[in-house]
Enzyme design. Structure first.
Site, PDB file in Angstrom:
ATOM      1  N   LYS A 190       0.817  -1.217   0.000  1.00  0.00           N
ATOM      2  CA  LYS A 190       0.000   0.000   0.000  1.00  0.00           C
ATOM      3  C   LYS A 190       0.848   1.263   0.000  1.00  0.00           C
ATOM      4  O   LYS A 190       2.050   1.244   0.263  1.00  0.00           O
ATOM      5  CB  LYS A 190      -0.966  -0.010   1.185  1.00  0.00           C
ATOM      6  CG  LYS A 190      -2.137  -0.977   0.987  1.00  0.00           C
ATOM      7  CD  LYS A 190      -3.168  -0.871   2.083  1.00  0.00           C
ATOM      8  CE  LYS A 190      -4.383  -1.742   1.773  1.00  0.00           C
ATOM      9  NZ  LYS A 190      -5.402  -1.688   2.850  1.00  0.00           N
ATOM     10  N   ARG A 238      -3.775 -10.117   5.118  1.00  0.00           N
ATOM     11  CA  ARG A 238      -4.309 -10.107   3.754  1.00  0.00           C
ATOM     12  C   ARG A 238      -3.210  -9.577   2.835  1.00  0.00           C
ATOM     13  O   ARG A 238      -2.792  -8.423   2.972  1.00  0.00           O
ATOM     14  CB  ARG A 238      -5.558  -9.229   3.676  1.00  0.00           C
ATOM     15  CG  ARG A 238      -6.206  -9.189   2.300  1.00  0.00           C
ATOM     16  CD  ARG A 238      -7.454  -8.303   2.305  1.00  0.00           C
ATOM     17  NE  ARG A 238      -8.117  -8.296   1.008  1.00  0.00           N
ATOM     18  CZ  ARG A 238      -7.808  -7.472   0.002  1.00  0.00           C
ATOM     19  NH1 ARG A 238      -6.841  -6.584   0.153  1.00  0.00           N
ATOM     20  NH2 ARG A 238      -8.458  -7.537  -1.144  1.00  0.00           N
TER      21      ARG A 238
END
Length: 305
Positions: A244, A278
């Protein structure tokens, strides 16, 4: 609630992992233990997910991705047909379901025993995935905010529910990063929603604090430093920081350059109570779990630890 309490109540890595021993998820009548944190592999069937290498749109690519997740030790496959990056295009429910159905048919045909979660904030899409394709878990980035039928749907379907913190929509979320006390607001958000779900009879609730959603880079690192606070809920905690912008905007580079940063942050998350990671890179995450577990075991004994 004030954050100062955490400094007075810091717990050890061993204590955190002891608390994990009782956590389980009911997957179609079979208990999935979270005594050892599990890795959830991402399967994106979108053309515009933020990490280009994660986009899988034809049968061969989807099949290869599923094989990779399972062979590298992923225990859950999280499939999404709607990109939640800030500038992603809106996708109709029909198109989202069409994308999901294509991949779910492959899963059901070739990997019927795989544990699958669907990444959607739409109750009707979630229902179809569970009832028609046997999906085991619903993963909702909006915590029921974008579809008021979601909580009732989850209760009716009786499946585990991943509830994430986000303000606004994927298109507007980065306009809503102003908090008076971010941790207090997130904790109250979850407390209110957990109570509502419990009253509806939902048993399996997983919390996702929402790294990268309605949060600045600095706020994401503040959140990482306060993960232990979510232990108050005594619920499984999912962390999704894979490649991210909190990594590459701070270090420089792109999502493609962010595996090392992802592994470092996943390790910190595990050391602070994460039960589910995740990720795009399953093998690296599984190795992080093994190394942290080895560290925990060596707190107990220096012999054969």
């Amino acid at each position: 609630m004030k954050n100062e309490y955490l400094n007075e109540n810091r717990v050890s890595l061993l204590e955190i992992w002891i608390e994990m021993l009782d956590k389980t998820l009911n997957i179609k009548g079979t208990l999935l233990s979270l005594a050892t944190p599990v890795v959830m592999g991402i399967l994106n069937v979108t053309p515009d997910s933020f990490y280009a290498d994660s986009r899988k749109q034809n049968e061969a690519a989807i099949n290869d991705r599923i094989q990779a997740i399972l062979s590298e030790g992923g225990e859950i496959i999280d499939i999404g047909g709607y990109s939640s990056r800030p500038d992603a295009a809106e996708v109709s429910p029909e198109e989202e379901m069409e994308r999901l159905a294509f991949a779910l048919k492959i899963l059901n045909t070739h990997y019927p025993e795989a544990v699958v979660s669907v990444d959607t904030f739409r109750a009707d899409v979630a229902r179809k995935c569970v009832e028609e394709y046997g999906v085991a878990i619903i993963n909702d980035i909006s915590g029921g905010e974008l579809d008021k039928n979601m909580f009732a749907t989850v209760a009716d379907l009786n499946v585990p529910y991943i509830m994430m913190h986000m303000r606004g929509t994927p298109q507007t979320m980065q306009q809503y990063t102003g908090y008076t006390d971010m941790m207090e607001e997130i904790m109250l958000y979850f407390a209110t929603k957990v109570r509502e779900l419990r009253l509806l009879g939902v048993n399996d609730i997983i919390l996702d604090p929402g790294f990268g959603f309605s949060k600045t880079v600095d706020q994401n690192y503040f959140l990482m430093n306060h993960l232990q606070e979510f232990g108050l809920f005594e619920l499984p905690l999912l962390v999704g920081i894979s490649r991210k912008s909190m990594i590459y905007r701070f270090l420089g580079g792109t999502p493609a350059d962010s595996l090392n940063g992802t592994t470092v942050l996943n390790t910190l998350a595990l050391m602070n109570g994460a039960d589910i990671l995740r990720v795009h890179d399953v093998k690296a995450a599984v190795e992080a779990v093994k190394l942290v577990l080895k560290t925990v075991n060596c707190q107990l004994s220096t012999v054969n630890c």
